[in-house]
Structure formats: C-alpha cells, structure tokens
Write a protein that holds these residues in place. Structure first.
Motif, PDB file in Angstrom:
ATOM      1  N   ASP A 220       0.650  -1.204   0.151  1.00 13.07           N
ATOM      2  CA  ASP A 220      -0.237  -0.162  -0.098  1.00 13.07           C
ATOM      3  C   ASP A 220       0.790   1.280  -0.067  1.00 13.07           C
ATOM      4  O   ASP A 220       0.523   2.186   0.544  1.00 13.07           O
ATOM      5  N   VAL A 221       2.057   1.251  -0.436  1.00 16.09           N
ATOM      6  CA  VAL A 221       2.713   2.463  -0.609  1.00 16.09           C
ATOM      7  C   VAL A 221       3.322   2.474  -2.056  1.00 16.09           C
ATOM      8  O   VAL A 221       3.710   1.261  -2.588  1.00 16.09           O
ATOM      9  N   ASP A 222       3.723   3.849  -2.439  1.00 14.32           N
ATOM     10  CA  ASP A 222       4.286   3.847  -3.956  1.00 14.32           C
ATOM     11  C   ASP A 222       5.672   3.443  -4.111  1.00 14.32           C
ATOM     12  O   ASP A 222       5.936   3.097  -5.251  1.00 14.32           O
ATOM     13  N   ALA A 223       6.254   3.300  -3.073  1.00 22.02           N
ATOM     14  CA  ALA A 223       7.728   2.836  -3.227  1.00 22.02           C
ATOM     15  C   ALA A 223       8.400   2.643  -1.720  1.00 22.02           C
ATOM     16  O   ALA A 223       7.832   2.769  -0.652  1.00 22.02           O
ATOM     17  N   VAL A 224       9.545   1.705  -1.774  1.00 18.17           N
ATOM     18  CA  VAL A 224      10.296   1.772  -0.563  1.00 18.17           C
ATOM     19  C   VAL A 224      10.974   3.220  -0.341  1.00 18.17           C
ATOM     20  O   VAL A 224      11.526   3.938  -1.283  1.00 18.17           O
ATOM     21  N   TYR A 225      10.819   3.836   0.931  1.00 17.01           N
ATOM     22  CA  TYR A 225      11.288   5.368   0.990  1.00 17.01           C
ATOM     23  C   TYR A 225      12.576   5.067   1.665  1.00 17.01           C
ATOM     24  O   TYR A 225      12.957   4.087   2.247  1.00 17.01           O
ATOM     25  N   ALA A 226      13.553   6.131   1.312  1.00 16.79           N
ATOM     26  CA  ALA A 226      15.070   6.190   2.010  1.00 16.79           C
ATOM     27  C   ALA A 226      14.864   6.142   3.400  1.00 16.79           C
ATOM     28  O   ALA A 226      15.948   5.793   4.057  1.00 16.79           O
ATOM     29  N   VAL A 227      13.918   6.596   4.064  1.00 16.76           N
ATOM     30  CA  VAL A 227      13.767   6.598   5.417  1.00 16.76           C
ATOM     31  C   VAL A 227      12.618   6.271   5.889  1.00 16.76           C
ATOM     32  O   VAL A 227      11.558   6.587   5.174  1.00 16.76           O
ATOM     33  N   ASN A 228      12.169   6.019   7.215  1.00 19.85           N
ATOM     34  CA  ASN A 228      10.992   5.940   7.531  1.00 19.85           C
ATOM     35  C   ASN A 228      10.050   7.435   7.511  1.00 19.85           C
ATOM     36  O   ASN A 228      10.488   8.445   7.952  1.00 19.85           O
ATOM     37  N   PRO A 229       8.991   7.460   6.802  1.00 23.46           N
ATOM     38  CA  PRO A 229       8.239   8.655   6.587  1.00 23.46           C
ATOM     39  C   PRO A 229       7.757   9.167   7.768  1.00 23.46           C
ATOM     40  O   PRO A 229       7.188  10.356   7.907  1.00 23.46           O
ATOM     41  N   ASN A 230       7.509   8.395   8.894  1.00 25.77           N
ATOM     42  CA  ASN A 230       6.932   8.732  10.185  1.00 25.77           C
ATOM     43  C   ASN A 230       8.086   9.598  10.928  1.00 25.77           C
ATOM     44  O   ASN A 230       7.649  10.367  11.908  1.00 25.77           O
ATOM     45  N   VAL A 231       9.557   9.466  10.608  1.00 24.34           N
ATOM     46  CA  VAL A 231      10.540  10.007  11.122  1.00 24.34           C
ATOM     47  C   VAL A 231      11.102  11.401  10.415  1.00 24.34           C
ATOM     48  O   VAL A 231      11.158  12.452  10.686  1.00 24.34           O
ATOM     49  N   VAL A 232      10.777  11.195   8.855  1.00 25.51           N
ATOM     50  CA  VAL A 232      11.222  12.353   8.180  1.00 25.51           C
ATOM     51  C   VAL A 232      10.074  12.557   7.230  1.00 25.51           C
ATOM     52  O   VAL A 232       9.919  11.681   6.233  1.00 25.51           O
ATOM     53  N   PRO A 233       9.476  13.684   7.096  1.00 29.30           N
ATOM     54  CA  PRO A 233       8.224  13.799   6.219  1.00 29.30           C
ATOM     55  C   PRO A 233       8.626  13.777   4.693  1.00 29.30           C
ATOM     56  O   PRO A 233       9.695  14.469   4.482  1.00 29.30           O
ATOM     57  N   ASN A 278      -3.211   0.243  -4.681  1.00 29.26           N
ATOM     58  CA  ASN A 278      -3.990   1.484  -4.775  1.00 29.26           C
ATOM     59  C   ASN A 278      -3.499   2.618  -5.817  1.00 29.26           C
ATOM     60  O   ASN A 278      -4.190   3.350  -6.027  1.00 29.26           O
ATOM     61  N   ASN A 279      -2.429   2.213  -6.269  1.00 34.95           N
ATOM     62  CA  ASN A 279      -1.895   3.014  -7.400  1.00 34.95           C
ATOM     63  C   ASN A 279      -0.735   2.601  -8.159  1.00 34.95           C
ATOM     64  O   ASN A 279       0.382   2.610  -8.144  1.00 34.95           O
ATOM     65  N   GLY A 284       7.116   2.231  -8.296  1.00 34.14           N
ATOM     66  CA  GLY A 284       7.305   1.244  -7.368  1.00 34.14           C
ATOM     67  C   GLY A 284       8.819   1.323  -7.075  1.00 34.14           C
ATOM     68  O   GLY A 284       9.688   2.063  -7.694  1.00 34.14           O
ATOM     69  N   THR A 285       9.274   0.231  -6.461  1.00 30.87           N
ATOM     70  CA  THR A 285      10.877  -0.134  -6.256  1.00 30.87           C
ATOM     71  C   THR A 285      11.262  -1.368  -6.708  1.00 30.87           C
ATOM     72  O   THR A 285      10.443  -2.440  -6.316  1.00 30.87           O
ATOM     73  N   ARG A 286      12.283  -1.725  -7.461  1.00 29.38           N
ATOM     74  CA  ARG A 286      12.767  -2.780  -7.797  1.00 29.38           C
ATOM     75  C   ARG A 286      14.086  -3.308  -7.153  1.00 29.38           C
ATOM     76  O   ARG A 286      14.761  -2.449  -6.874  1.00 29.38           O
TER      77      ARG A 286
END
Ligand code: ASP
Length: 448
Positions: A220-233, A278-279, A284-286
């Motif tokens: 349910d996310v568009d990609a794996v993010y470089a860091v936790n979005p709850n810590v860095v917006p 959902n999108n 995404g992330t490969r």
C-alpha cells in the motif's frame, strides 16, 4: 511468467479485491497469485490473523473462542457481499474455522498455527471464487497439494529445498493459481506458519519454484522510501536497490518487505518489484542483483529499537584460546541469540535483542560470564537503537563514515558503538534509544 503477491491491506475489503482482480487480469503473465489474510480496513481495525490468534488463545485458556471466529467469518462474508458472490464459499469457510477451533489441542503451538494459517487459506478460496465469478479461469491450490514442505521447527520454520522442484509443476496448472501465503506443511503433515508478515516469503518461494521472470509484491505504498516517513516527512522514494541493500534495510526496521523473503528470489536471480495496489501505475521499487550506484554512497537509512549490549572486558582476552566460544555458549544455554559482536583487544560487546532476556536470565548470564570466564568487567546497557546506513556505493566513496559521524556529532548524538559491516554495504551505529529520531534526521539530511 510472474508471481504476484498481495498483502493484507490489498485484500481487506471487496473494493480492494476488485482492484486486485483488475491488476491480475491486466497482464496475462500474472500466473501465480499469493494472498495474505484480510488486513486492516482502517487504522482502528483488527487484522484477521490477529483475530484468529486471539480466538486460538481464548480456546486454549478454556474460554470460548467461537465469538471471535464468527467475527472472522463476517469479515469474509462482508467481502463476498461487496463483490456479489453468493454460493457455498462462506459456508465452507465457517465450517473450516469451527473445525479448526475444536481440533486437537495436545500440541498448542501447532493448534495456534493451524488457526493462524487459515486466514490466508480461506482468503485464497474466497479470492479464487471471485475470479471464477468474473469468468476467469482460476483455482485455489493448497500448499500441501503443491508440495510446499517446511522444517519441523516451531517459531522459525523454513522451506525445505525439495519444495522448489515440486512447486515447478504449478506452471502447468490451468488458469491462474491462487495460493495462500504464510504457511507450509511439515513432512508429518502439520501446518506451520512463517514469522509474521510471512506471505512475502511464500511469494518468493513460489517465484523461485516456478522460475518466474519477476516477483511482484503489491502493498500500500508507492515505493520503498529512503527513510521511515514517520520520522522524516516526504522522504525520497527508492527506484532500484540491490538484494543486499534491501536485506540490510529490512533487517533494521523497513517493514515494507519481510527480511526473510529475499533469499529464494535472490538464489534464482529473480528481480522483485514492490508496487502499490492503490496506485498501480506508480513506478514502485525494484530489487535487483546489481544497480548502477553513481548517485551517491547511501540508498537508505533504517533503525530499530529494543537492543541491549553486554560489554565484557578482560586483560589479554586476545591471547585466550576459546574465550569467544565459551562466551557464546553461555548465551546458547539460555536460548539467547546475538546480533553483532564488535570486539577490541581486551574487550568484546555482544549486541542482542532485549526481549529475549528477562531480568532473571540477564543476571544469570552476567554472573556466569564473571565466574566462568573470569572477566574483569561486565556491563549491560539497555534501550539501544541500531541505525543502519546502507548503500552499495559506500565501497567506492571515501569519507562516508566521516560524514555520518560528523552529522551525528553536530546533532549532539553520542555514538555508543560503530560497526562497518565486512560487506561494506552498511554501517551500523548504536545510539541510546531516545536519540534515535534525531540521529536518523541528521543522517538523512546529510546524505539526501
Ligand atoms: N497475515 C499474516 C500476518 O498478519 C501474514 C501476512 O500478512 O503476510 O502476519
């Protein structure tokens, strides 16, 4: 041929199931579909898996888990109603759940696992009934029939290598195969589940077994993010990363993809594509074998709390044959596993997950280290966080450690421990739990 795995939030409601259907049928290469149990529909909701665990535990305590089982049935029934499938599937699910609830409890862990696994098992039946109702050739296949055999170890089961050859036959099944995630069977025929979120592991095993060209993991996310979005917006999304980078990141808290799920796909050289149900048009992330790492040394920063360290100091430790073995043997006697062991000439620090060791066990371990190993000093520190700075590019860039430690120093974070993995794909910093967020923010701003 592709294997597509859909997580619990992708299958939490009828509306979600319709999206899954559209995604699967939009690409004829999507041959094997692995499903989780229905997850949360909103943040206050309860996952079907958690309801099942609670029902099993109530029953084991001598209470009646039947009400919770009816809650589970109504979750499936509401999905069926939303997608307009009538018929016998819900009656079959109800019967299966009540049979499992009243099954033999003489091996309690096996009893709980069988109920836990039924979340995915019944969901696979429901999903396949829906696909069929849409005129698509699809069939539910049970892991026992397909030959997904696992080791007979409660709590840490793993696939047995002979499974892969048997699973290859799934290629020849007619239509789309709908396969429940999260569990396999022991050679004696008992159901055993992988660790939580383990449907990712099933998807990877199946991708290896059928020699898929791609393992698609829908979440349910568009990609794996470089860091936790709850810590860095609004952190940077990662387009591509290697298996090793993902392994390091998911070890330290990246929960998008299970850390045990990489190996089967990696061994067969199958790329993994993480996508959003959902999108689905988002990139995404490969996860791949090699990537070009010209865009800086670091790809992601992860962290995890709940560690403690045992610092042991003894003069001339470096000369003492067998010291390390005896030390680890003491931990083994209490069933405690360790994560890292950075060492010096006269000292070593053992880092472990705190929840394995109650106060009493800790006191016993410390006293045995003092008495049996004649240590000069034994100090236990609690509430540590481990921060992993990860990137294949670190090997080719000079000064990454210097940049990271300067960023931490500027943010007034004290480094308790530092360990550059032998792989040079990650650097690990141990900091006090309360400095975790500050440390992550400082590192993110330095490298991104
Ligand atoms: N349903 C299981 C869990 O909640 C497995 C999974 O979703 O992958 O852990």
């Amino acid at each position: 041929m592709k294997v597509a795995k859909f997580g619990g939030s992708s299958l939490a409601s009828g509306e979600q199931l319709k999206k899954v259907f559209e995604i699967v049928v939009s690409d004829p290469e999507r041959k094997v579909v692995v499903v989780s149990a229905p997850g949360k529909r909103n943040s206050d909701d309860i996952k079907v898996t958690d309801l099942l665990i609670e029902a099993a535990e109530q029953q084991l305590r001598g209470d009646d888990g039947g009400l919770l089982i009816e809650d589970v049935v109504s979750r499936y029934a509401s999905i069926a109603e939303e997608v307009d499938i009538s018929g016998t599937v819900i009656a079959e699910i109800r019967e299966d759940l009540h049979t499992l609830l009243h099954a033999d409890q003489s091996k309690p862990k096996r009893y709980v696992d069988a109920l836990k696994a039924s979340g995915e098992d019944n969901n696979a039946k429901l999903v396949s009934a829906y696909f069929q109702s849409q005129g698509v050739e699809a069939q539910y296949i049970n892991p026992r029939k397909a030959g997904l055999i696992v080791t007979d170890v409660d709590g840490y089961t793993q696939v047995l290598p002979e499974s892969y050859e048997r699973l290859y036959a799934l290629r020849d099944e007619p239509g789309i195969v709908i396969f429940p995630g999260f569990f396999g069977y022991t050679l004696d025929g008992d159901v055993l589940t992988f660790s939580r979120s383990g449907s990712d592991i099933t998807g990877s095993i199946l991708a290896n077994g059928v020699r898929a060209d791609l393992y698609e993991n829908f979440t349910d996310v568009d990609a794996v993010y470089a860091v936790n979005p709850n810590v860095v917006p609004n952190p940077k999304g990662i387009r591509e990363l290697t298996y090793r980078e993902m392994r390091e990141l998911s070890y330290a808290g990246f929960s998008v993809f299970h850390d045990e799920a990489l190996i089967p796909a990696f061994r067969a050289g199958i790329p993994v594509h993480i996508q959003n149900t959902n999108n689905p048009t988002a990139q995404g992330t490969r996860i791949v074998n090699t990537r070009d790492n010209t865009n800086g040394p670091v790809i992601g920063i992860a962290s995890d709390k709940g560690f403690c360290s045992i610092y042991i100091n003894k003069y001339l430790m470096n000369r003492e044959v067998g010291f390390g073995r005896k030390l680890l043997h003491i931990l083994e006697d209490y069933g405690v596993s360790y994560e890292h062991a950075p060492s010096g000439i006269d000292d070593v620090t053992i880092i472990l997950r705190q929840d394995q060791m109650g106060e009493e066990v800790e006191a016993k371990i410390v006293s045995r280290i003092k008495q049996e190993l004649h240590a000069d000093q034994v100090i236990v520190e609690h509430n540590l966080a481990l921060i992993m700075v990860v990137g294949e590019g670190m090997r080719h860039n000079v000064g990454t450690t210097a940049r990271a430690s300067k960023a931490l120093a500027d943010a007034k974070v004290n480094i308790e421990m530092i360990n550059q993995g032998s792989s040079e794909v990650s650097m690990m910093f141990g900091v006090k739990g309360h400095s975790e967020e500050t440390a992550i923010q400082a590192l993110y701003h330095e490298f991104f």
